[in-house]
Design a protein around this motif. Structure first.
Motif, PDB file in Angstrom:
ATOM      1  N   LEU A   1      16.307 -10.008 -27.973  1.00 41.50           N
ATOM      2  CA  LEU A   1      17.606  -9.495 -27.551  1.00 41.50           C
ATOM      3  C   LEU A   1      18.359 -10.586 -26.806  1.00 41.50           C
ATOM      4  N   ILE A   2      19.588 -10.844 -27.219  1.00 41.14           N
ATOM      5  CA  ILE A   2      20.449 -11.779 -26.487  1.00 41.14           C
ATOM      6  C   ILE A   2      21.153 -10.972 -25.402  1.00 41.14           C
ATOM      7  N   ASN A   3      20.665 -11.100 -24.177  1.00 46.07           N
ATOM      8  CA  ASN A   3      21.164 -10.297 -23.064  1.00 46.07           C
ATOM      9  C   ASN A   3      22.436 -10.934 -22.502  1.00 46.07           C
ATOM     10  N   PHE A   4      23.584 -10.609 -23.120  1.00 44.10           N
ATOM     11  CA  PHE A   4      24.841 -11.212 -22.694  1.00 44.10           C
ATOM     12  C   PHE A   4      25.244 -10.786 -21.281  1.00 44.10           C
ATOM     13  N   ALA A   5      24.612  -9.756 -20.734  1.00 42.80           N
ATOM     14  CA  ALA A   5      24.935  -9.323 -19.372  1.00 42.80           C
ATOM     15  C   ALA A   5      24.298 -10.216 -18.317  1.00 42.80           C
ATOM     16  N   HIS A   6      23.437 -11.143 -18.728  1.00 43.38           N
ATOM     17  CA  HIS A   6      22.706 -11.955 -17.747  1.00 43.38           C
ATOM     18  C   HIS A   6      23.643 -12.855 -16.936  1.00 43.38           C
ATOM     19  N   GLY A   7      24.657 -13.404 -17.577  1.00 42.85           N
ATOM     20  CA  GLY A   7      25.598 -14.250 -16.847  1.00 42.85           C
ATOM     21  C   GLY A   7      26.344 -13.476 -15.772  1.00 42.85           C
ATOM     22  N   ASP A   8      26.719 -12.234 -16.063  1.00 41.11           N
ATOM     23  CA  ASP A   8      27.424 -11.426 -15.078  1.00 41.11           C
ATOM     24  C   ASP A   8      26.484 -10.888 -14.015  1.00 41.11           C
ATOM     25  N   LEU A   9      25.205 -10.748 -14.336  1.00 40.98           N
ATOM     26  CA  LEU A   9      24.220 -10.450 -13.302  1.00 40.98           C
ATOM     27  C   LEU A   9      24.153 -11.597 -12.300  1.00 40.98           C
ATOM     28  N   PHE A  10      24.194 -12.810 -12.804  1.00 44.07           N
ATOM     29  CA  PHE A  10      24.268 -14.005 -11.948  1.00 44.07           C
ATOM     30  C   PHE A  10      25.495 -13.947 -11.037  1.00 44.07           C
ATOM     31  N   MET A  11      26.637 -13.523 -11.585  1.00 45.82           N
ATOM     32  CA  MET A  11      27.861 -13.399 -10.794  1.00 45.82           C
ATOM     33  C   MET A  11      27.700 -12.386  -9.663  1.00 45.82           C
ATOM     34  N   LEU A  12      27.088 -11.230  -9.966  1.00 46.81           N
ATOM     35  CA  LEU A  12      26.865 -10.222  -8.931  1.00 46.81           C
ATOM     36  C   LEU A  12      25.938 -10.760  -7.838  1.00 46.81           C
ATOM     37  N   GLY A  13      25.021 -11.635  -8.217  1.00 46.60           N
ATOM     38  CA  GLY A  13      24.158 -12.260  -7.218  1.00 46.60           C
ATOM     39  C   GLY A  13      24.937 -13.104  -6.226  1.00 46.60           C
ATOM     40  N   THR A  14      25.962 -13.810  -6.692  1.00 46.61           N
ATOM     41  CA  THR A  14      26.777 -14.602  -5.769  1.00 46.61           C
ATOM     42  C   THR A  14      27.539 -13.696  -4.797  1.00 46.61           C
ATOM     43  N   PHE A  15      27.979 -12.528  -5.261  1.00 44.74           N
ATOM     44  CA  PHE A  15      28.682 -11.611  -4.369  1.00 44.74           C
ATOM     45  C   PHE A  15      27.725 -10.947  -3.375  1.00 44.74           C
ATOM     46  N   MET A  16      26.493 -10.687  -3.786  1.00 49.87           N
ATOM     47  CA  MET A  16      25.507 -10.177  -2.843  1.00 49.87           C
ATOM     48  C   MET A  16      25.228 -11.214  -1.755  1.00 49.87           C
ATOM     49  N   ALA A  17      25.125 -12.489  -2.155  1.00 52.25           N
ATOM     50  CA  ALA A  17      24.927 -13.555  -1.165  1.00 52.25           C
ATOM     51  C   ALA A  17      26.112 -13.642  -0.215  1.00 52.25           C
ATOM     52  N   LEU A  18      27.322 -13.530  -0.736  1.00 55.74           N
ATOM     53  CA  LEU A  18      28.520 -13.562   0.105  1.00 55.74           C
ATOM     54  C   LEU A  18      28.541 -12.383   1.069  1.00 55.74           C
TER      55      LEU A  18
ATOM     56  N   MET B   1      19.034 -14.862   1.994  1.00 56.36           N
ATOM     57  CA  MET B   1      19.649 -14.799   0.667  1.00 56.36           C
ATOM     58  C   MET B   1      18.625 -15.034  -0.435  1.00 56.36           C
ATOM     59  N   MET B   2      17.704 -15.976  -0.225  1.00 61.00           N
ATOM     60  CA  MET B   2      16.712 -16.287  -1.241  1.00 61.00           C
ATOM     61  C   MET B   2      15.685 -15.171  -1.430  1.00 61.00           C
ATOM     62  N   ILE B   3      15.605 -14.255  -0.479  1.00 64.66           N
ATOM     63  CA  ILE B   3      14.709 -13.111  -0.620  1.00 64.66           C
ATOM     64  C   ILE B   3      15.458 -11.904  -1.171  1.00 64.66           C
ATOM     65  N   VAL B   4      16.597 -11.577  -0.574  1.00 62.14           N
ATOM     66  CA  VAL B   4      17.307 -10.341  -0.907  1.00 62.14           C
ATOM     67  C   VAL B   4      17.989 -10.433  -2.270  1.00 62.14           C
ATOM     68  N   VAL B   5      18.685 -11.544  -2.552  1.00 56.19           N
ATOM     69  CA  VAL B   5      19.462 -11.644  -3.794  1.00 56.19           C
ATOM     70  C   VAL B   5      18.570 -11.617  -5.038  1.00 56.19           C
ATOM     71  N   PRO B   6      17.459 -12.379  -5.105  1.00 56.55           N
ATOM     72  CA  PRO B   6      16.589 -12.240  -6.283  1.00 56.55           C
ATOM     73  C   PRO B   6      16.028 -10.823  -6.452  1.00 56.55           C
ATOM     74  N   LEU B   7      15.685 -10.149  -5.329  1.00 50.39           N
ATOM     75  CA  LEU B   7      15.209  -8.768  -5.428  1.00 50.39           C
ATOM     76  C   LEU B   7      16.300  -7.853  -5.974  1.00 50.39           C
ATOM     77  N   PHE B   8      17.531  -8.052  -5.514  1.00 53.68           N
ATOM     78  CA  PHE B   8      18.655  -7.250  -5.997  1.00 53.68           C
ATOM     79  C   PHE B   8      18.878  -7.459  -7.493  1.00 53.68           C
ATOM     80  N   CYS B   9      18.932  -8.712  -7.913  1.00 46.81           N
ATOM     81  CA  CYS B   9      19.178  -9.013  -9.335  1.00 46.81           C
ATOM     82  C   CYS B   9      18.024  -8.540 -10.214  1.00 46.81           C
TER      83      CYS B   9
ATOM     84  N   VAL C   1      18.007 -16.362  -7.869  1.00 46.43           N
ATOM     85  CA  VAL C   1      17.791 -17.678  -7.241  1.00 46.43           C
ATOM     86  C   VAL C   1      18.881 -18.656  -7.673  1.00 46.43           C
ATOM     87  N   GLY C   2      19.222 -18.619  -8.957  1.00 48.84           N
ATOM     88  CA  GLY C   2      20.278 -19.505  -9.451  1.00 48.84           C
ATOM     89  C   GLY C   2      21.627 -19.191  -8.844  1.00 48.84           C
ATOM     90  N   SER C   3      21.928 -17.913  -8.616  1.00 52.91           N
ATOM     91  CA  SER C   3      23.231 -17.540  -8.052  1.00 52.91           C
ATOM     92  C   SER C   3      23.368 -18.031  -6.610  1.00 52.91           C
TER      93      SER C   3
END
Length: 350
Positions: free
Chosen positions: A32-49, A77-85, A260-262
């Motif tokens: 499966l090409i999970n095209f939502a993965h890039g936007d999951l990354f975006m939500l991770g940046t907002f969780m970090a913010l 951030m490195m603990i909470v954001v990966p758990l959230f994503c 982690v990437g976000s």
């Protein structure tokens, strides 16, 4: 400066590789090409913010916080954001993708695009919900991310170049100045190479993450189950492997890597927006295809190649042509090697 551009490309390529691993792991297991993965990354940046906002760290106060508070913020951030994503990724798999396991391949693909648009709109509202210095911001605006990692050059502290320049300046003789002007200029040119604390942060985060993932897939029981499921899900079920649990674990790990990437991306680039996942997700997907989608080392190699092409293309040709170069290379690779650089040829099962 060539080596400086290569370092910049390597750093950006590592960030792409972290996102690309999420694409390639999911495809390798369920195709499966999970095209939502890039936007999951975006939500991770907002969780970090959001986490930084809750800790009282904003763009205006970022330069005033202590080193210990900055380290604590990064750790949180490195603990909470990966758990959230990771949690969000598993939830999407359970609610959206799992009911479509036996459906034609087009159905989950279209569903992934739909999830991507849902995530993008969540990011649009989330952007407006996080206040900046006590005031609301437009929902579609680009957000500045607090700069809590120093951009100073690590190599500046004990530089013999500065001593040579100082010695040359102290000589008041005109002839001495003329004779030493060229070596001094050369020394200054050599001193332009920079390795900043931000570069070190990206390297310190991405390389251990990739090593851990490789070890996990190759040497753990769950990793062996992942490889068995990727090879033949039906045979894996007959051997007693819980395929649904393996797939959920894959989404969990892919989401955590996206988190982690976000965080790393936001700390390095210091900006985010609700559309940041589309562009970076597109480059990360291209990296996965370039290296051989479904192949973990291939995703890393593809990310680094794209980072280098973008950096060197921007430096020596023009920024506006970099995307064209990236996709031209991708087309050439797929024409002559359809499975990607490190992909292996497999027979189509019918």
């Amino acid at each position: 400066m060539f080596f400086q551009y290569c370092l910049g490309g390597l750093i950006i390529g590592m960030l792409y590789a972290l996102i690309a691993l999420g694409y390639t792991m999911v495809y390798g297991i369920v195709e499966l090409i999970n095209f939502a993965h890039g936007d999951l990354f975006m939500l991770g940046t907002f969780m970090a913010l959001t986490l930084l906002s809750l800790m009282g760290i904003s763009v205006s106060t970022a330069g005033e916080i202590s080193t210990s508070k900055a380290a604590l913020a990064i750790a949180v951030m490195m603990i909470v954001v990966p758990l959230f994503c990771a949690t969000l990724n598993v939830a999407v798999d359970k609610v959206v993708y799992r009911p479509l396991r036996s459906a034609p391949k087009l159905a989950p693909l279209v569903s992934a695009i739909g999830v991507s648009f849902c995530f993008m709109n969540i990011g649009l509202f989330w952007n407006a919900a996080v206040y900046e210095d006590g005031r609301a911001v437009p929902a579609a605006s680009q957000r500045a991310f607090p700069n809590i990692v120093s951009n100073e050059n690590i190599l500046e502290r004990s530089s013999p170049v500065e001593e040579a320049v100082t010695t040359a300046k102290s000589d008041k003789s005109d002839s001495a100045k003329d004779s030493k002007s060229k070596p001094t200029i050369k020394a200054k040119e050599e001193s332009k190479f920079r390795i900043t604390w931000k570069d070190a942060m990206v390297i310190a985060v991405t390389i251990p993450s990739m090593i851990f993932l490789t070890w996990f897939v190759k040497f753990t029981q769950t990793g062996k189950a992942m490889r068995a499921t990727a090879q033949n899900p039906t045979a894996a079920r007959l051997m007693g492997i819980n395929v649904d649990r393996v797939i959920a674990t894959t989404f969990l790990i892919g989401g955590a890597l996206g988190g982690v990437g976000s965080v790393t991306y936001a700390l390095y680039i210091n900006t985010t927006s609700y559309q940041v996942g589309f562009q970076n997700g597109l480059y990360a997907f291209t990296a996965a295809v370039l290296g051989g989608i479904g192949n973990i080392p291939g995703a890393v190699l593809g990310g680094i190649i794209i980072g280098l092409v973008r950096s060197l293309g921007s430096a020596y040709i023009d920024e506006k042509w970099t995307s064209a170069f990236v996709f031209a290379i991708l087309i050439l690779i797929l024409v002559f090697r359809p499975t990607g650089l490190l992909g292996s040829r497999t027979r189509e099962k019918v």
